[in-house]
Design an enzyme around this catalytic site. Structure first.
Site, PDB file in Angstrom:
ATOM      1  N   ALA A   1      -2.009  15.125  -3.099  1.00 10.91           N
ATOM      2  CA  ALA A   1      -2.132  14.255  -1.928  1.00 10.91           C
ATOM      3  C   ALA A   1      -2.079  12.786  -2.333  1.00 10.91           C
ATOM      4  O   ALA A   1      -2.597  12.389  -3.359  1.00 10.91           O
ATOM      5  CB  ALA A   1      -3.398  14.521  -1.141  1.00 10.91           C
ATOM      6  N   THR A   2      -1.440  12.015  -1.464  1.00  5.93           N
ATOM      7  CA  THR A   2      -1.044  10.670  -1.878  1.00  5.93           C
ATOM      8  C   THR A   2      -0.463   9.924  -0.702  1.00  5.93           C
ATOM      9  O   THR A   2      -0.037  10.532   0.272  1.00  5.93           O
ATOM     10  CB  THR A   2       0.067  10.787  -2.959  1.00  5.93           C
ATOM     11  OG1 THR A   2      -0.527  10.978  -4.219  1.00  5.93           O
ATOM     12  CG2 THR A   2       0.976   9.606  -3.036  1.00  5.93           C
ATOM     13  N   THR A   3      -0.411   8.594  -0.808  1.00  2.00           N
ATOM     14  CA  THR A   3       0.513   7.818   0.020  1.00  2.00           C
ATOM     15  C   THR A   3       1.236   6.840  -0.890  1.00  2.00           C
ATOM     16  O   THR A   3       0.603   5.982  -1.505  1.00  2.00           O
ATOM     17  CB  THR A   3      -0.231   7.049   1.121  1.00  2.00           C
ATOM     18  OG1 THR A   3      -0.861   8.001   1.986  1.00  2.00           O
ATOM     19  CG2 THR A   3       0.740   6.215   1.942  1.00  2.00           C
TER      20      THR A   3
ATOM     21  N   SER B   1       0.853  12.688   1.756  1.00  8.48           N
ATOM     22  CA  SER B   1       0.152  13.145   2.964  1.00  8.48           C
ATOM     23  C   SER B   1      -0.095  12.032   3.973  1.00  8.48           C
ATOM     24  O   SER B   1      -0.250  12.291   5.165  1.00  8.48           O
ATOM     25  CB  SER B   1      -1.185  13.788   2.561  1.00  8.48           C
ATOM     26  OG  SER B   1      -1.945  12.866   1.804  1.00  8.48           O
TER      27      SER B   1
END
Lengths: 257, 249
Positions: free
Chosen positions: A36-38, A175
């Site tokens: 999960a990351t941006t 995400s």
């Protein structure tokens, strides 16, 4: 020392000849993955700004808030990683070594199309883990296009199966990318100035605000918190190559708004 | 049968003579450790003499281009494999030469039924401080000598090479700017190439200055090849190839 790669300048061939291929078969019972990351990138007036939050999670656990997800691959290339860090960091290491290996051994830099395809090739090699859902990686890539004068940064995004797409304005992955894409689309259409017209301080301010917004909707995205010194990883790609926006610059330019 | 070892010794001696004879026309390469980095100088038709190996390592050499290329490639392969499987910080000139290039050259030289490598090499590694710089002189038979910083010359004949190195050590003492160092190195390059002495009978400075400029005039067959290993920098890769104009030569 004597094993020479079957394809000149191809570092993966060299590794394979020495039985050191980086991506092996997946384990039958894979452990919980951190993910999960941006991450996102957009064109501003002087180049491309690539940004990433610094959080890694495993399920509902926050593993760390100190991850650098925007990586310098070589002097003219940036990679933002989204997905499972174990695979993504290994891909970044393979790419970095491969690009430099080619440049040094062949006495010329790898072309932009070849760099773009090298990432697609790694994603395809990772297909078994992707299909099992334990090794998904969806990176963003920015590199200088030397086929035009002066050289111009180009932006690419990938799906986890290795399909590559070039973007004219902005790219986002992870995400928290949904809200980022919406805002950047709105800004590019109606913003005054548009992101592509912004100065570096304006672009940095926009990037930090985007991460703050993304973290409000996505618990797996670490936001920006000047009070606790929590900033983002921000790197710039301009005609002269890669640079980094320091935390001090981030704090100063965010406060100016 | 009892005379076989003597035949082998004779064959090796002949081989040494053959290699030296083949290298006789090769143009020298030179390197100097400076406060801000290491400068490597050669003269060739393009990228033919001075090369980047890895982040902090470079190679310069003279000899047959195909042999130079094979050894350059072997060193680059070894350095990148080491960096990938361990870490870039683990790549060192001492290990590249001592456990890679030197045994390769020695084994090749002593296999008398194979073609020998026709090369003389000079390798450099920039350290965090000038005292940590490493210069290595590697010969075609695998023999090598390493020194911390200073000046190093690789030429086809040992006596002029030693004379050039001794002269450069004197004139480069206290020189800090790479442009000034390049000027001295190119003068030594010209004196070596013109087969002139470094002691009594050394051409005057004006002649040396004019000499290398005439030999390496822009647009000619050969040009100046420069390599620079910067001591500090924002990136891990410290090698650049400055142009003659950048150094004001």
């Amino acid at each position: 020392m004597n094993a020479s790669p079957p394809m000149a300048g191809d570092f993966l061939s060299l590794l394979a000849a020495q039985k050191l291929a980086p991506f092996g078969a997946p384990a039958a019972n894979a452990p919980a993955q951190t993910q999960a990351t941006t991450v996102f990138a957009f064109h501003f007036a002087a180049g491309v700004l690539m940004a990433g939050d610094r959080r890694a999670t495993a399920g509902n656990q926050i593993v760390t808030d100190k991850v650098d997800k925007v990586l310098e691959i070589d002097a003219t290339s940036l990679l933002a990683i989204a997905g499972v860090p174990a695979m993504a960091f290994e891909m970044a290491r393979v790419l970095s070594t491969s690009f430099e290996y080619y440049r040094r051994s062949q006495l010329q830099p790898l072309s932009l199309p070849a760099k773009v395809r090298a990432i697609a090739r790694l994603l395809r090699d990772n297909l078994p883990l992707t299909m099992q859902g334990v090794g998904v990686v969806a990176p963003l890539f920015a590199a200088l296009d030397h086929s035009v004068q002066p050289a111009r940064p180009a932006l690419f995004f990938y799906d986890p199966l290795g399909a590559q797409f070039q973007s004219a304005g902005y790219v986002a992955s992870g995400s928290g990318s949904g809200s980022i894409r919406s805002i950047l689309s709105f800004q590019e259409r109606y913003g005054r100035p548009k992101p592509s017209q912004m100065s570096l301080p304006e672009a940095v301010r926009l990037a930090l605000r985007l991460l703050i917004v993304a973290s409000e909707f996505d618990s797996a995205t670490g936001g920006v918190n000047p009070a606790t010194g929590g900033f983002a990883t921000l790197r710039v790609l301009g005609p002269d190559g890669v640079g980094t926006v320091t935390e001090e610059q981030q704090a100063a330019w965010l406060a100016e708004g | 049968m009892t005379e076989e070892p003597y035949r082998w010794l004779e064959a090796v001696a002949n081989r040494r003579e053959y290699v030296r004879d083949q290298l006789r026309g090769g143009t020298p390469v030179l390197a100097a450790s400076l406060p801000d980095g290491i400068l490597l100088v050669g003269a060739g038709p393009g990228q033919a003499k001075v090369f980047e190996l890895f982040d902090r390592q470079a190679l310069a050499g003279l000899g047959h281009p195909a042999d130079l290329e094979r050894l350059r490639q072997a060193a680059i392969d070894a350095a990148h494999t080491e960096a990938f499987t361990r870490a870039p910080e683990d790549v060192s000139l001492r290990r590249l030469v001592g456990y890679g290039l030197s045994p390769l050259l020695k084994a090749n030289f002593e296999q008398i039924f194979t073609a020998p490598f026709l090369v003389e090499l000079l390798l450099a590694e920039v350290g965090a401080e000038p005292a940590a710089d490493v210069l290595v002189r590697l010969h075609f038979d695998g023999g090598f000598r390493a020194q911390p910083g200073g000046v190093m010359v690789a030429a086809s004949l040992p006596e002029p090479e030693a004379a050039a190195q001794a002269w450069l050590q004197g004139v480069l003492a206290g020189v800090t700017e790479r442009a000034a160092a390049a000027e001295w190195l190119l003068q030594a390059w010209w004196v070596l190439g013109a087969n002139r002495p470094f002691g009594e009978g050394l051409p005057a400075e004006a002649e040396r200055r004019a000499g290398w400029r005439a030999a390496l005039a822009p647009g000619g067959e050969r040009g100046v090849e420069l390599g620079w290993l910067a001591r500090r920098g924002p990136r891990a890769a410290r090698y650049t190839a400055p142009t003659r104009a950048e150094l004001g030569l």
